[in-house]
Design an enzyme around this catalytic site. Structure first.
Site, PDB file in Angstrom:
ATOM      1  CB  THR A 172      -0.713  -0.477   0.895  1.00  0.00           C
ATOM      2  OG1 THR A 172      -1.596  -1.338   1.012  1.00  0.00           O
ATOM      3  CG2 THR A 172      -1.634   0.953   1.084  1.00  0.00           C
ATOM      4  CB  CYS A 173       4.050   2.581   2.046  1.00  0.00           C
ATOM      5  SG  CYS A 173       4.591   3.526   2.318  1.00  0.00           S
ATOM      6  CE  LYS A 183       2.579  12.120   2.383  1.00  0.00           C
ATOM      7  NZ  LYS A 183       1.447  10.096   3.533  1.00  0.00           N
ATOM      8  CD  GLU A 214      -0.958  12.955   4.488  1.00  0.00           C
ATOM      9  OE1 GLU A 214      -1.101  11.692   3.561  1.00  0.00           O
ATOM     10  OE2 GLU A 214      -0.457  12.333   6.179  1.00  0.00           O
ATOM     11  CB  VAL A 248     -22.454  10.161   5.661  1.00  0.00           C
ATOM     12  CG1 VAL A 248     -23.149  10.388   4.334  1.00  0.00           C
ATOM     13  CG2 VAL A 248     -21.756  11.614   5.295  1.00  0.00           C
ATOM     14  N   GLY A 278     -10.982   5.283   7.708  1.00  0.00           N
ATOM     15  CA  GLY A 278     -10.475   4.305   8.756  1.00  0.00           C
ATOM     16  C   GLY A 278     -10.293   2.971   7.170  1.00  0.00           C
ATOM     17  CG  ASP A 316      -1.377  -1.124   8.101  1.00  0.00           C
ATOM     18  OD1 ASP A 316      -0.543  -0.790   8.651  1.00  0.00           O
ATOM     19  OD2 ASP A 316      -1.573  -0.246   6.765  1.00  0.00           O
ATOM     20  CG  HIS A 349      20.078  31.713  15.161  1.00  0.00           C
ATOM     21  ND1 HIS A 349      18.528  31.704  15.700  1.00  0.00           N
ATOM     22  CD2 HIS A 349      20.225  32.933  15.240  1.00  0.00           C
ATOM     23  CE1 HIS A 349      17.691  32.844  15.284  1.00  0.00           C
ATOM     24  NE2 HIS A 349      19.451  33.447  15.521  1.00  0.00           N
TER      25      HIS A 349
HETATM   26  P1  FAD Z   1       0.505  -3.167   2.878  1.00  0.00           P
HETATM   27  O1  FAD Z   1       1.766  -1.881   2.466  1.00  0.00           O
HETATM   28  O2  FAD Z   1      -0.412  -2.958   3.060  1.00  0.00           O
HETATM   29  O3  FAD Z   1       1.317  -4.237   2.363  1.00  0.00           O
HETATM   30  C1  FAD Z   1       1.074  -5.297   2.406  1.00  0.00           C
HETATM   31  C2  FAD Z   1       0.950  -6.303   1.258  1.00  0.00           C
HETATM   32  O4  FAD Z   1       0.556  -7.624   1.111  1.00  0.00           O
HETATM   33  C3  FAD Z   1      -0.079  -6.036   0.027  1.00  0.00           C
HETATM   34  O5  FAD Z   1       1.528  -5.414  -1.033  1.00  0.00           O
HETATM   35  C4  FAD Z   1      -0.748  -6.673  -0.618  1.00  0.00           C
HETATM   36  O6  FAD Z   1      -0.773  -6.770  -2.449  1.00  0.00           O
HETATM   37  C5  FAD Z   1      -0.468  -7.938  -0.056  1.00  0.00           C
HETATM   38  N1  FAD Z   1      -0.181  -9.420  -0.322  1.00  0.00           N
HETATM   39  C6  FAD Z   1      -2.263  -9.514   1.157  1.00  0.00           C
HETATM   40  N2  FAD Z   1      -2.949 -10.425   0.732  1.00  0.00           N
HETATM   41  C7  FAD Z   1      -2.284 -10.561   0.308  1.00  0.00           C
HETATM   42  C8  FAD Z   1      -2.054 -12.177  -0.215  1.00  0.00           C
HETATM   43  N3  FAD Z   1      -2.349 -13.750   0.255  1.00  0.00           N
HETATM   44  N4  FAD Z   1      -0.898 -13.015  -0.849  1.00  0.00           N
HETATM   45  C9  FAD Z   1       0.131 -11.993  -1.604  1.00  0.00           C
HETATM   46  N5  FAD Z   1       0.137 -10.824  -1.286  1.00  0.00           N
HETATM   47  C10 FAD Z   1      -0.499 -10.192  -0.750  1.00  0.00           C
HETATM   48  N6  FAD Z   1       1.846   5.272   6.569  1.00  0.00           N
HETATM   49  C11 FAD Z   1       2.493   6.237   7.460  1.00  0.00           C
HETATM   50  O7  FAD Z   1       3.730   5.723   8.581  1.00  0.00           O
HETATM   51  N7  FAD Z   1       3.099   7.305   6.190  1.00  0.00           N
HETATM   52  C12 FAD Z   1       2.456   7.620   5.366  1.00  0.00           C
HETATM   53  O8  FAD Z   1       2.426   8.978   5.139  1.00  0.00           O
HETATM   54  C13 FAD Z   1       1.139   6.924   5.050  1.00  0.00           C
HETATM   55  N8  FAD Z   1       0.316   7.589   3.751  1.00  0.00           N
HETATM   56  C14 FAD Z   1      -0.214   6.588   4.082  1.00  0.00           C
HETATM   57  C15 FAD Z   1      -1.740   7.645   2.655  1.00  0.00           C
HETATM   58  C16 FAD Z   1      -2.496   6.663   2.247  1.00  0.00           C
HETATM   59  C17 FAD Z   1      -3.568   7.257   1.076  1.00  0.00           C
HETATM   60  C18 FAD Z   1      -2.834   5.311   2.592  1.00  0.00           C
HETATM   61  C19 FAD Z   1      -3.663   4.650   2.388  1.00  0.00           C
HETATM   62  C20 FAD Z   1      -1.908   4.518   4.077  1.00  0.00           C
HETATM   63  C21 FAD Z   1      -1.152   5.565   4.114  1.00  0.00           C
HETATM   64  N9  FAD Z   1      -0.595   4.536   4.856  1.00  0.00           N
HETATM   65  C22 FAD Z   1       1.184   5.764   5.961  1.00  0.00           C
HETATM   66  C23 FAD Z   1       0.206   3.574   6.173  1.00  0.00           C
HETATM   67  C24 FAD Z   1       1.087   2.919   4.714  1.00  0.00           C
HETATM   68  O9  FAD Z   1       0.890   2.126   4.342  1.00  0.00           O
HETATM   69  C25 FAD Z   1       0.984   0.960   5.695  1.00  0.00           C
HETATM   70  O10 FAD Z   1       0.542   1.655   7.407  1.00  0.00           O
HETATM   71  C26 FAD Z   1       1.580   0.084   5.558  1.00  0.00           C
HETATM   72  O11 FAD Z   1       2.093   0.473   3.805  1.00  0.00           O
HETATM   73  C27 FAD Z   1       2.148  -1.240   5.910  1.00  0.00           C
HETATM   74  O12 FAD Z   1       2.854  -2.115   5.677  1.00  0.00           O
HETATM   75  P2  FAD Z   1       2.076  -3.458   5.532  1.00  0.00           P
HETATM   76  O13 FAD Z   1       2.855  -4.319   5.284  1.00  0.00           O
HETATM   77  O14 FAD Z   1       1.875  -3.695   6.671  1.00  0.00           O
HETATM   78  O15 FAD Z   1       1.283  -4.487   4.566  1.00  0.00           O
HETATM   79  P1  NAI Z   2      -8.509   7.707  10.463  1.00  0.00           P
HETATM   80  O1  NAI Z   2      -8.827   6.281  11.765  1.00  0.00           O
HETATM   81  O2  NAI Z   2      -6.796   8.504  10.231  1.00  0.00           O
HETATM   82  O3  NAI Z   2      -9.742   8.669  10.286  1.00  0.00           O
HETATM   83  C1  NAI Z   2     -10.890   8.183   9.960  1.00  0.00           C
HETATM   84  C2  NAI Z   2     -11.579   9.401  10.293  1.00  0.00           C
HETATM   85  O4  NAI Z   2     -13.645   9.205  10.219  1.00  0.00           O
HETATM   86  C3  NAI Z   2     -11.755   9.497  12.347  1.00  0.00           C
HETATM   87  O5  NAI Z   2     -12.217  11.003  12.156  1.00  0.00           O
HETATM   88  C4  NAI Z   2     -13.280   8.744  12.158  1.00  0.00           C
HETATM   89  O6  NAI Z   2     -13.982   9.513  13.640  1.00  0.00           O
HETATM   90  C5  NAI Z   2     -14.359   9.076  11.211  1.00  0.00           C
HETATM   91  N1  NAI Z   2     -15.555   8.220  10.802  1.00  0.00           N
HETATM   92  C6  NAI Z   2     -15.705   7.321  11.000  1.00  0.00           C
HETATM   93  N2  NAI Z   2     -16.214   6.135  10.864  1.00  0.00           N
HETATM   94  C7  NAI Z   2     -16.997   7.910  10.032  1.00  0.00           C
HETATM   95  C8  NAI Z   2     -18.556   7.869   9.930  1.00  0.00           C
HETATM   96  N3  NAI Z   2     -19.176   6.519   9.527  1.00  0.00           N
HETATM   97  N4  NAI Z   2     -18.557   8.938   9.222  1.00  0.00           N
HETATM   98  C9  NAI Z   2     -17.961  10.134   8.997  1.00  0.00           C
HETATM   99  N5  NAI Z   2     -16.641   9.620  10.103  1.00  0.00           N
HETATM  100  C10 NAI Z   2     -16.208   8.557  10.366  1.00  0.00           C
HETATM  101  O7  NAI Z   2      -8.244   6.498   9.142  1.00  0.00           O
HETATM  102  P2  NAI Z   2      -7.471   7.244   7.699  1.00  0.00           P
HETATM  103  O8  NAI Z   2      -7.696   8.617   7.357  1.00  0.00           O
HETATM  104  O9  NAI Z   2      -9.169   6.058   6.887  1.00  0.00           O
HETATM  105  O10 NAI Z   2      -6.711   6.329   7.354  1.00  0.00           O
HETATM  106  C11 NAI Z   2      -6.131   4.926   8.133  1.00  0.00           C
HETATM  107  C12 NAI Z   2      -5.038   4.478   7.930  1.00  0.00           C
HETATM  108  O11 NAI Z   2      -3.939   5.085   7.288  1.00  0.00           O
HETATM  109  C13 NAI Z   2      -4.715   5.499   9.702  1.00  0.00           C
HETATM  110  O12 NAI Z   2      -4.387   4.246  10.379  1.00  0.00           O
HETATM  111  C14 NAI Z   2      -3.302   6.434   9.336  1.00  0.00           C
HETATM  112  O13 NAI Z   2      -2.395   5.865  10.183  1.00  0.00           O
HETATM  113  C15 NAI Z   2      -3.511   5.606   8.263  1.00  0.00           C
HETATM  114  N6  NAI Z   2      -2.903   6.567   6.636  1.00  0.00           N
HETATM  115  C16 NAI Z   2      -1.079   7.320   7.362  1.00  0.00           C
HETATM  116  C17 NAI Z   2      -1.439   8.409   6.759  1.00  0.00           C
HETATM  117  C18 NAI Z   2       0.393   9.178   7.544  1.00  0.00           C
HETATM  118  O14 NAI Z   2       0.806   8.838   8.117  1.00  0.00           O
HETATM  119  N7  NAI Z   2       0.789  10.615   7.534  1.00  0.00           N
HETATM  120  C19 NAI Z   2      -0.901   8.869   5.885  1.00  0.00           C
HETATM  121  C20 NAI Z   2      -2.530   8.076   5.259  1.00  0.00           C
HETATM  122  C21 NAI Z   2      -3.111   6.531   5.835  1.00  0.00           C
END
Ligand code: FAD
Ligand code: NAI
Length: 469
Positions: free
Chosen positions: A43-44, A53, A190, A240, A274, A316, A448
């Protein structure tokens, strides 16, 4: 050992899986990794941290060209957005990094499988690859790192065009005039920033009474005020309840304790309420591997599933913040545990960042948590407005808050809203990792003029002795 026999196999090549695999290989374990998607990085790298980013960076330049450069005496005429180029740049950043992960797998002699993994028993994994080829892999240890997926609302199914998850929000083909974001958490804030800077009117509909989830309340209140000045609209305490998806627009129905209207017409809805752990078709039920109520794989402090001591889970898909660096550290810890070392993650120092403008960054406990746990503390705050570097930068909104134990002065939490907060928080993480005190921060050199001086002033203010104000 045959070609299909390994010491450890990681399922999922996200930050948890690929970093863990590299560490395992470094430690001499015969390692394989299985990924269902075409590219590595999870995902990342593919649809999370990195593309978001890249878009934040580009949209920041666009906003600066329109509104900020003029303040520096730089007059730019005819600023135009080329959305396809902006999106192509993002795709190129992603491509380079995901190829980089494939290269790292080769470099570390990690065997890679492209296909869907299913755990057959404690030591065997079936991989469904292209053309329905299904090799069976044998391994001493299995590490599940399958990550998470966006949560959908029953009345707003993702079509990734008008009703989008974060994935669709990374690739909209046009700037929506009106955008609703359900959930004012990290993703909403974001991605909302990206599209607002590119021209959308963004309205948040948030269930809770504050933005930013569990982050420090006063920091979030200050952050929300700054964002409102940028034009964002927030409907808090708002539920909603339904949606009518029409040809040209979506009509959201809601019940709000803060707004008298009951519906909102928009062009695009981002559902960001979430993410849920991803364990689909992994074979866990058949094996009797337990999940908690939130669908996360249950593990002990060594990341082992209770039923199978050789099956581990990280990232995750288990409890804890869904963050890339948390997944990475768990990957490293599990590899070290498998190699007989003392792998360990300090969950008290996991930083959290929201990469908006200004940024928000925090580590450790919030004031609410300290109060809830009855921990006596002193708080020191300091605003960016009094900082020379912030003035030169032209961005002085926000503050740093340092929370330290009342008796020992040990740092318990640091919360920043302000410019470059994502980089500033590193200092606080290290100080906390070393068990440092507010006085340690306050007595350390800070070049500074730098933004980091605001951290020192806030640390001095724990003892009410800031110098610059
Ligand atoms: P993942 O990155 O989700 O990787 C899991 C992998 O497993 C995937 O590639 C999937 O295809 C694979 N997989 C699943 N099931 C199977 C299977 N059965 N067989 C083979 N492969 C499989 N976190 C930050 O710290 N900083 C950020 O700025 C940030 N920005 C984010 C922005 C967005 C839009 C989103 C959605 C998330 C963001 N996150 C950020 C969260 C971050 O992406 C996740 O916390 C992180 O990717 C988790 O890593 P992971 O290795 O646990 O899982
Ligand atoms: P989140 O948990 O950060 O925020 C979800 C928000 O939705 C909360 O404020 C919650 O109160 C609200 N919510 C939940 N159900 C709702 C509903 N039915 N109606 C209205 N509001 C509702 O989850 P988000 O933003 O989806 O991100 C998921 C994960 O991805 C986070 O846990 C985060 O750690 C990770 N992530 C991290 C980033 C970073 O580190 N910069 C960037 C993007 C994602």
């Amino acid at each position: 050992m045959s070609e299909m026999q390994f010491d450890v196999v990681f399922i999922g090549a996200g930050p948890g899986g690929y970093v863990g695999a590299i560490r395992a290989a470094q430690l001499g374990l015969k390692t394989a990794i299985i990924e269902k998607d075409k590219t590595f990085g999870g995902t990342c790298l593919n649809v999370g941290c990195i593309p978001s980013k890249a878009l934040l960076e580009s949209s920041e330049h666009y906003a600066a060209a329109q509104h900020e450069l003029i303040k520096h005496g730089i007059e730019v005429e005819g600023v135009k957005l080329n959305l396809p180029t902006l999106l192509e740049r993002k795709d190129k950043v992603v491509k380079d990094l995901t190829l980089g992960v494939s290269f790292l797998m080769k470099k570390n002699k990690i065997t890679t499988f492209n296909g869907w993994a299913r755990v057959v028993d404690a030591h065997q994994i079936e991989v469904t690859m292209a053309n329905n080829i299904k090799p069976l892999i044998t391994t001493q240890h299995i590490v599940i790192a399958t990550g998470s997926a966006p949560i959908e609302l029953p009345f707003l199914k993702f079509d990734e065009k008008k009703v989008v998850s974060s994935t669709g929000a990374l690739s909209l083909s046009a700037v929506p005039k009106r955008m609703a974001i359900i959930g004012a958490g990290v993703i909403g804030l974001e991605m909302g920033s990206v599209w607002s800077r590119l021209g959308s009117e963004v309205t948040f509909l948030e269930f809770a009474d504050k933005i930013g989830g569990t982050m420090d309340s006063t920091t979030m209140a200050q952050f929300q005020k700054i964002l409102m000045k940028q034009g964002f609209k927030f409907l808090l305490k708002t539920k909603v309840t339904g949606a009518e998806i029409k040809d040209k627009e979506i009509l959201l129905k809601y019940e709000s304790q803060t707004d008298s209207s009951t519906s909102l017409a928009v062009d695009v809805v981002l559902v960001a309420v979430g993410r849920k752990p991803f364990t689909e078709k992994l074979g866990l039920t058949e094996l009797g591997i337990e999940l908690d109520k939130a669908g996360r794989i249950l593990v002990n402090e060594h990341y082992q599933t209770p039923k199978y001591k050789n099956i581990y889970a990280i990232g995750d898909v288990i409890q804890g913040p869904m963050l890339a660096h948390k997944a990475e550290e768990e990957g490293v810890a599990v590899a070290e545990i498998l190699a007989g070392q003392a792998g360990h993650v300090n969950y008290n120092t996991v930083p959290g960042v929201i990469y908006t403008w200004p940024e928000v960054a925090s580590v450790g406990m919030t004031e609410e948590q300290l109060k809830e746990k009855n921990i006596p503390y002193n708080a020191g705050t300091f605003p960016f407005v009094a900082n020379g570097r912030a003035k030169a930068l032209g961005f002085t909104e926000g503050q740093v808050k340092v929370l330290a134990h009342q008796n020992t002065d040990k740092i318990l939490g640091v919360h920043i809203v302000g410019p470059r907060a994502s980089e500033l928080i590193g200092e606080a993480v290290i100080a906390m990792e070393f068990g440092g005190s507010a006085e340690d921060l306050a007595r350390s050199f800070h070049a500074h003029p730098t933004l980091s001086e605001v951290i020192r002033e806030a640390a001095l203010n724990v003892d009410k002795r800031a110098r610059q104000m």
